[in-house]
Design an enzyme around this catalytic site. Structure first.
Site, mmCIF file in Angstrom:
data_model
loop_
_atom_site.group_PDB
_atom_site.id
_atom_site.type_symbol
_atom_site.label_atom_id
_atom_site.label_comp_id
_atom_site.label_asym_id
_atom_site.label_seq_id
_atom_site.Cartn_x
_atom_site.Cartn_y
_atom_site.Cartn_z
ATOM 1 N N ASP A 172 0.585 -1.201 0.067
ATOM 2 C CA ASP A 172 0.051 -0.336 -0.219
ATOM 3 C C ASP A 172 0.750 1.476 0.461
ATOM 4 O O ASP A 172 1.623 0.948 0.617
ATOM 5 C CB ASP A 172 -0.591 -0.279 1.177
ATOM 6 N N ASN A 214 -13.247 -3.159 2.656
ATOM 7 C CA ASN A 214 -13.699 -2.129 2.298
ATOM 8 C C ASN A 214 -14.867 -2.232 1.684
ATOM 9 O O ASN A 214 -14.481 -1.978 0.558
ATOM 10 C CB ASN A 214 -13.232 -0.547 2.512
ATOM 11 N N GLY A 266 -15.979 3.354 3.951
ATOM 12 C CA GLY A 266 -13.690 3.793 4.058
ATOM 13 C C GLY A 266 -13.552 3.395 2.390
ATOM 14 O O GLY A 266 -12.384 3.633 1.826
ATOM 15 N N GLN A 267 -13.928 2.755 1.539
ATOM 16 C CA GLN A 267 -13.504 2.279 0.326
ATOM 17 C C GLN A 267 -13.640 3.734 -0.657
ATOM 18 O O GLN A 267 -14.329 4.175 -0.843
ATOM 19 C CB GLN A 267 -14.879 1.179 -0.437
ATOM 20 N N SER A 268 -12.358 3.709 -1.543
ATOM 21 C CA SER A 268 -11.538 4.334 -1.900
ATOM 22 C C SER A 268 -11.256 4.319 -3.149
ATOM 23 O O SER A 268 -10.870 4.946 -4.415
ATOM 24 C CB SER A 268 -10.856 5.432 -1.210
ATOM 25 N N HIS A 290 -10.165 -5.344 -3.184
ATOM 26 C CA HIS A 290 -9.096 -5.452 -2.873
ATOM 27 C C HIS A 290 -9.086 -6.143 -1.040
ATOM 28 O O HIS A 290 -10.303 -5.622 -0.652
ATOM 29 C CB HIS A 290 -7.927 -4.160 -3.001
ATOM 30 N N HIS A 308 -7.311 -5.521 2.406
ATOM 31 C CA HIS A 308 -5.705 -4.832 2.778
ATOM 32 C C HIS A 308 -5.228 -5.915 3.801
ATOM 33 O O HIS A 308 -5.453 -6.590 4.837
ATOM 34 C CB HIS A 308 -6.142 -3.776 3.815
HETATM 35 P P1 5GP Z 1 -9.652 1.744 -0.036
HETATM 36 O O1 5GP Z 1 -9.632 3.050 0.402
HETATM 37 O O2 5GP Z 1 -10.842 1.520 -1.353
HETATM 38 O O3 5GP Z 1 -10.408 0.208 1.181
HETATM 39 O O4 5GP Z 1 -8.313 2.077 -0.035
HETATM 40 C C1 5GP Z 1 -7.345 1.722 -1.408
HETATM 41 C C2 5GP Z 1 -5.794 1.487 -0.578
HETATM 42 O O5 5GP Z 1 -5.328 1.393 -1.909
HETATM 43 C C3 5GP Z 1 -5.486 3.360 0.475
HETATM 44 O O6 5GP Z 1 -4.855 1.970 1.737
HETATM 45 C C4 5GP Z 1 -4.457 3.482 -0.677
HETATM 46 O O7 5GP Z 1 -3.620 3.622 0.315
HETATM 47 C C5 5GP Z 1 -4.180 2.540 -1.373
HETATM 48 N N1 5GP Z 1 -4.168 3.288 -2.413
HETATM 49 C C6 5GP Z 1 -4.454 3.803 -3.358
HETATM 50 N N2 5GP Z 1 -3.575 4.458 -4.719
HETATM 51 C C7 5GP Z 1 -2.576 3.484 -4.651
HETATM 52 C C8 5GP Z 1 -1.627 3.434 -5.729
HETATM 53 O O8 5GP Z 1 -1.402 4.190 -7.219
HETATM 54 N N3 5GP Z 1 -0.666 1.968 -5.026
HETATM 55 C C9 5GP Z 1 -0.739 1.684 -4.229
HETATM 56 N N4 5GP Z 1 0.460 0.935 -4.056
HETATM 57 N N5 5GP Z 1 -1.911 1.771 -3.112
HETATM 58 C C10 5GP Z 1 -2.574 2.972 -3.572
#
Ligand code: 5GP
Ligand code: ZN
Length: 112
Positions: free
Chosen positions: A30, A85, A91-93, A98, A100
């Site tokens: 991450d 998420n 919290g999904q962005s 995916h 974690h």
């Molecule tokens: P979410 O918030 O959707 O559960 O998790 C998305 C994750 O993707 C976040 O922890 C964020 O740090 C990670 N992330 C976002 N963009 C990138 C990227 O370009 N490369 C990597 N390695 N991680 C990313």
């Protein structure tokens, strides 16, 4: 999906620190780690999130979990957390499924 950042990582169009890869999935560090070990495990195929997964994805979802355990073992993590998420409110962005994989520190929930 052409504008999906994780599809781009899966295709090698955006660089990532890849730890594991097989025919179905890829795992990479991450960018903004929330634990000493913070790995993202994604399927190559674009699925928006767990809620969008179908019955026919059952094997793939199982493989992701088994890969998580394998990667944790390779990293020497006896204890780890695996989190998905689902949806903005959770919290999904990034809207490409995916998980974690996090380890190397104590987690506050549940307390104790
Ligand atoms: P979410 O918030 O959707 O559960 O998790 C998305 C994750 O993707 C976040 O922890 C964020 O740090 C990670 N992330 C976002 N963009 C990138 C990227 O370009 N490369 C990597 N390695 N991680 C990313
Ligand atoms: Zn995608």
């Amino acid at each position: 999906m052409s504008d999906c950042i994780f599809c781009k990582i899966a295709k090698g169009e955006i660089q990532a620190q890849i730890l594991y890869q097989d025919e179905d999935l890829i795992a990479f560090k991450d960018l903004n780690p929330q634990a000493p070990s913070h790995i993202l495990i994604i399927p190559f195929r674009h699925i928006e999130n767990l809620a969008a997964a179908q019955e026919q994805d059952a094997l793939l979802l199982g493989k992701i979990q088994l890969a998580a355990a394998k990667i944790a073992k390779e990293l020497g993590l006896k204890d780890f957390r695996l989190v998905a998420n689902n949806g903005k409110g959770a919290g999904q962005s990034v809207f490409h499924l995916h998980y974690h994989l996090m380890g190397g520190r104590r987690f506050l929930w549940p307390a104790g």
